[in-house]
Motif scaffolding. Structure first.
Motif, short mmCIF file in Angstrom:
data_model
loop_
_atom_site.label_atom_id
_atom_site.label_comp_id
_atom_site.label_asym_id
_atom_site.label_seq_id
_atom_site.Cartn_x
_atom_site.Cartn_y
_atom_site.Cartn_z
N ASP A 105 0.90 -1.20 0.13
CA ASP A 105 0.15 -0.16 -0.15
C ASP A 105 1.00 1.00 0.08
OD1 ASP A 105 -2.56 -1.54 -0.04
OD2 ASP A 105 -2.42 -1.77 2.11
N ASP A 106 2.06 1.13 0.15
CA ASP A 106 3.02 2.33 -0.01
C ASP A 106 3.15 2.72 -1.33
OD1 ASP A 106 5.77 3.49 -0.37
OD2 ASP A 106 5.50 3.63 1.70
N GLU A 107 2.85 4.39 -1.45
CA GLU A 107 2.78 4.69 -2.72
C GLU A 107 3.99 4.65 -3.62
OE1 GLU A 107 1.02 6.23 -5.89
OE2 GLU A 107 0.00 5.90 -3.95
N VAL A 108 5.16 4.53 -3.10
CA VAL A 108 6.40 4.23 -3.56
C VAL A 108 6.53 2.96 -4.28
CG1 VAL A 108 8.92 4.28 -3.64
CG2 VAL A 108 7.78 6.12 -2.28
N VAL A 109 6.06 1.91 -3.51
CA VAL A 109 6.21 0.67 -3.97
C VAL A 109 4.86 0.29 -5.08
CG1 VAL A 109 5.43 -1.70 -3.13
CG2 VAL A 109 6.76 -0.23 -1.87
N ARG A 110 3.68 1.02 -4.67
CA ARG A 110 2.66 0.76 -5.75
C ARG A 110 3.16 1.49 -7.11
NH1 ARG A 110 -1.93 -0.80 -4.29
NH2 ARG A 110 -3.37 0.35 -5.62
N THR A 111 4.02 2.69 -7.21
CA THR A 111 4.15 3.41 -8.40
C THR A 111 5.12 2.49 -9.11
OG1 THR A 111 3.77 5.41 -7.49
CG2 THR A 111 5.34 5.31 -9.21
#
Length: 93
Positions: free
Chosen positions: A6-12
């Motif tokens: 759910d971390d935005e950096v990971v998702r991106t």
């Protein structure tokens, strides 16, 4: 990916990798199945690219969890693609 999913950096990062995989499948499959500018062929390419991306996703997990290489699992998919190309080529002739 665990709790970091759910971390935005990971998702991106994951989205960028998956988008690249999809585009790569489109690039590779287009000359085989859609050398012209035919809408039906392009739709077929998109369907195969989604399947290819799913395979790429699965192979990433296989590599991470089973320690097996991509190349050890790609041959059946390549065989499927070759068979489809042969069949579609025969139908268009």
């Amino acid at each position: 990916m665990g709790p970091q999913k759910d971390d935005e950096v990971v998702r991106t990062a994951v989205r960028r990798i998956r988008d690249f995989a999809h585009a790569s499948w489109v690039d590779v499959l287009t000359p085989v199945f859609a050398p012209g500018d035919v809408a039906g062929d392009k739709a077929f390419i998109e369907e195969l690219a989604v399947l290819g991306r799913a395979m790429t996703d699965g192979l990433s997990l296989t590599d991470s969890f089973d320690g097996m290489s991509y190349s050890s699992h790609v041959a059946p998919f390549v065989s499927l693609i070759r068979s489809l190309a042969d069949r579609r080529g025969g139908e268009k002739a």
